[in-house]
Design an enzyme around this catalytic site. Sequence first.
Site, mmCIF file in Angstrom:
data_model
loop_
_atom_site.group_PDB
_atom_site.id
_atom_site.type_symbol
_atom_site.label_atom_id
_atom_site.label_comp_id
_atom_site.label_asym_id
_atom_site.label_seq_id
_atom_site.Cartn_x
_atom_site.Cartn_y
_atom_site.Cartn_z
ATOM 1 N N GLY A 279 72.031 -66.004 44.784
ATOM 2 C CA GLY A 279 71.057 -65.523 45.760
ATOM 3 C C GLY A 279 71.560 -64.353 46.581
ATOM 4 O O GLY A 279 72.568 -63.730 46.260
ATOM 5 N N TYR A 280 70.814 -64.061 47.650
ATOM 6 C CA TYR A 280 71.023 -62.883 48.486
ATOM 7 C C TYR A 280 71.011 -61.643 47.574
ATOM 8 O O TYR A 280 71.965 -60.878 47.475
ATOM 9 C CB TYR A 280 72.318 -62.974 49.300
ATOM 10 C CG TYR A 280 72.142 -62.286 50.633
ATOM 11 C CD1 TYR A 280 71.348 -62.869 51.624
ATOM 12 C CD2 TYR A 280 72.705 -61.048 50.892
ATOM 13 C CE1 TYR A 280 71.129 -62.229 52.827
ATOM 14 C CE2 TYR A 280 72.492 -60.410 52.105
ATOM 15 C CZ TYR A 280 71.709 -61.008 53.058
ATOM 16 O OH TYR A 280 71.483 -60.369 54.255
ATOM 17 N N LEU A 281 69.883 -61.515 46.902
ATOM 18 C CA LEU A 281 69.778 -60.622 45.749
ATOM 19 C C LEU A 281 69.832 -59.147 46.121
ATOM 20 O O LEU A 281 69.365 -58.744 47.180
ATOM 21 C CB LEU A 281 68.475 -60.920 45.000
ATOM 22 C CG LEU A 281 68.320 -62.379 44.562
ATOM 23 C CD1 LEU A 281 66.980 -62.563 43.851
ATOM 24 C CD2 LEU A 281 69.462 -62.829 43.672
ATOM 25 N N GLU B 263 70.146 -54.964 43.934
ATOM 26 C CA GLU B 263 69.735 -54.241 42.711
ATOM 27 C C GLU B 263 70.514 -54.689 41.469
ATOM 28 O O GLU B 263 70.003 -54.587 40.361
ATOM 29 C CB GLU B 263 69.915 -52.731 42.903
ATOM 30 C CG GLU B 263 68.718 -52.038 43.517
ATOM 31 C CD GLU B 263 67.458 -52.147 42.652
ATOM 32 O OE1 GLU B 263 66.440 -52.620 43.206
ATOM 33 O OE2 GLU B 263 67.488 -51.801 41.461
ATOM 34 N N GLY B 264 71.771 -55.144 41.661
ATOM 35 C CA GLY B 264 72.553 -55.633 40.527
ATOM 36 C C GLY B 264 71.858 -56.834 39.896
ATOM 37 O O GLY B 264 71.591 -56.860 38.680
ATOM 38 N N HIS B 265 71.513 -57.820 40.741
ATOM 39 C CA HIS B 265 70.804 -58.996 40.232
ATOM 40 C C HIS B 265 69.464 -58.592 39.608
ATOM 41 O O HIS B 265 69.086 -59.083 38.544
ATOM 42 C CB HIS B 265 70.498 -59.969 41.373
ATOM 43 C CG HIS B 265 71.700 -60.510 42.089
ATOM 44 N ND1 HIS B 265 71.987 -60.202 43.398
ATOM 45 C CD2 HIS B 265 72.676 -61.367 41.689
ATOM 46 C CE1 HIS B 265 73.076 -60.845 43.772
ATOM 47 N NE2 HIS B 265 73.528 -61.553 42.762
ATOM 48 N N GLN C 198 84.437 -63.891 34.363
ATOM 49 C CA GLN C 198 83.426 -64.946 34.271
ATOM 50 C C GLN C 198 82.602 -64.792 32.994
ATOM 51 O O GLN C 198 82.386 -65.762 32.254
ATOM 52 C CB GLN C 198 82.522 -64.858 35.504
ATOM 53 C CG GLN C 198 81.243 -65.654 35.418
ATOM 54 C CD GLN C 198 80.451 -65.593 36.701
ATOM 55 O OE1 GLN C 198 80.805 -66.244 37.676
ATOM 56 N NE2 GLN C 198 79.393 -64.816 36.736
ATOM 57 N N VAL D 251 76.115 -52.425 38.291
ATOM 58 C CA VAL D 251 75.224 -51.544 39.047
ATOM 59 C C VAL D 251 75.950 -51.147 40.332
ATOM 60 O O VAL D 251 76.513 -52.001 41.026
ATOM 61 C CB VAL D 251 73.891 -52.256 39.374
ATOM 62 C CG1 VAL D 251 72.979 -51.345 40.184
ATOM 63 C CG2 VAL D 251 73.212 -52.709 38.090
HETATM 64 P P1 AMP Z 1 76.295 -63.776 41.991
HETATM 65 O O1 AMP Z 1 75.022 -64.024 42.740
HETATM 66 O O2 AMP Z 1 77.269 -62.945 42.721
HETATM 67 O O3 AMP Z 1 76.872 -65.048 41.425
HETATM 68 O O4 AMP Z 1 75.893 -62.911 40.731
HETATM 69 C C1 AMP Z 1 74.902 -63.351 39.826
HETATM 70 C C2 AMP Z 1 74.974 -62.489 38.583
HETATM 71 O O5 AMP Z 1 74.719 -61.139 38.930
HETATM 72 C C3 AMP Z 1 76.354 -62.515 37.917
HETATM 73 O O6 AMP Z 1 76.181 -62.547 36.500
HETATM 74 C C4 AMP Z 1 76.973 -61.230 38.369
HETATM 75 O O7 AMP Z 1 77.935 -60.715 37.471
HETATM 76 C C5 AMP Z 1 75.758 -60.320 38.419
HETATM 77 N N1 AMP Z 1 76.009 -59.189 39.312
HETATM 78 C C6 AMP Z 1 76.398 -59.237 40.611
HETATM 79 N N2 AMP Z 1 76.594 -57.988 41.091
HETATM 80 C C7 AMP Z 1 76.340 -57.145 40.066
HETATM 81 C C8 AMP Z 1 76.381 -55.729 39.916
HETATM 82 N N3 AMP Z 1 76.736 -54.925 40.906
HETATM 83 N N4 AMP Z 1 76.068 -55.211 38.711
HETATM 84 C C9 AMP Z 1 75.721 -56.014 37.673
HETATM 85 N N5 AMP Z 1 75.659 -57.346 37.746
HETATM 86 C C10 AMP Z 1 75.971 -57.913 38.928
#
Ligand code: AMP
Length: 282
Positions: free
Chosen positions: A31-33, A35-37, A154, A177
């Site tokens: 969560g706390y989404l 642009e990457g998510h 991961q 991203v």
């Molecule tokens: P998280 O919420 O941090 O557990 O991330 C959820 C998913 O989003 C994971 O697969 C992360 O690798 C991916 N993610 C987080 N930040 C980025 C980013 N900047 N670019 C691409 N994927 C991301």
Amino acid sequence: MQVLRSIWETLDWALTQKRSGLKIGLVPTMGYLHEGHLTLVRQARQACDRVIVSIFVNPTQFGPGEDYDDYPRDLERDCALLEGEGTDAVFAPAVTEMYPEGYNTYVEAFGEITEKLCARSRPHHFRGVTTVVSKLFNICVPDIAFFGWKDAQQLLIIKKMVRELNFPLEVRGVDIVREADGLALSSRNVYLSPQNRTAALVLSRSLQLVRERIEAGERDALELKSWLRASIEKQPPAVIDYVEIVETSELKDIEQLSGQVLIAVAVKFDKTRLIDNIMVEV
Ligand code: AMP
């Protein structure tokens, strides 16, 4: 968009899609989404008929003294963003739903891949990740699960787990991203003070310079690692957790760069620990 809280209604939703012959894409998140998510969600939207996003700050992947309690959370905002991306369902369980009283079953991968890089300072982290991701695969029944290369270790561990435990699904990696100035997007960036936000640029800049040195012909991993270390250390308050150059099957150290190589760093800026990496094909 349906917001699902219980495991059984989520499994029921997923099996209903499957029975209609629809392809499910899963994007696991805490969560706390940002642009990457959302980039992962867009790729899922393109590749699949139904998209489910899980939002769960998973306690079993946090160690004592880590930021589990402080981890930023805003389900309402997350749901609004996901609705805007055409997400079909959100799975947002309570901790007691995922880990009821007496819960005591874990999925653990072994070997160098789970002992290095982030595992050195976060010894139980990947056991928590492989456990929760296995549960999410069983609950959401995806055809394709999307993970970011931001968390390269991961992603490689999950790919290996899926292969070795024969989960009937495909794991797809999505490129990192970044902000316009190069900082890799992360939910943890909100912890950075304005000064540390600027200091943190040292990570993407140094990694980019390493890429240029490799493109110019440098192949000596030790030399590149010590250059990268020095470059990051020059930027206070950066404190290095690790700087590693490894191959991408078991994350073994390499001396001379060849094939697919991962260059990964974890660095603390005061209390905020950031990770970043580049993948290079030599
Ligand atoms: P998280 O919420 O941090 O557990 O991330 C959820 C998913 O989003 C994971 O697969 C992360 O690798 C991916 N993610 C987080 N930040 C980025 C980013 N900047 N670019 C691409 N994927 C991301």
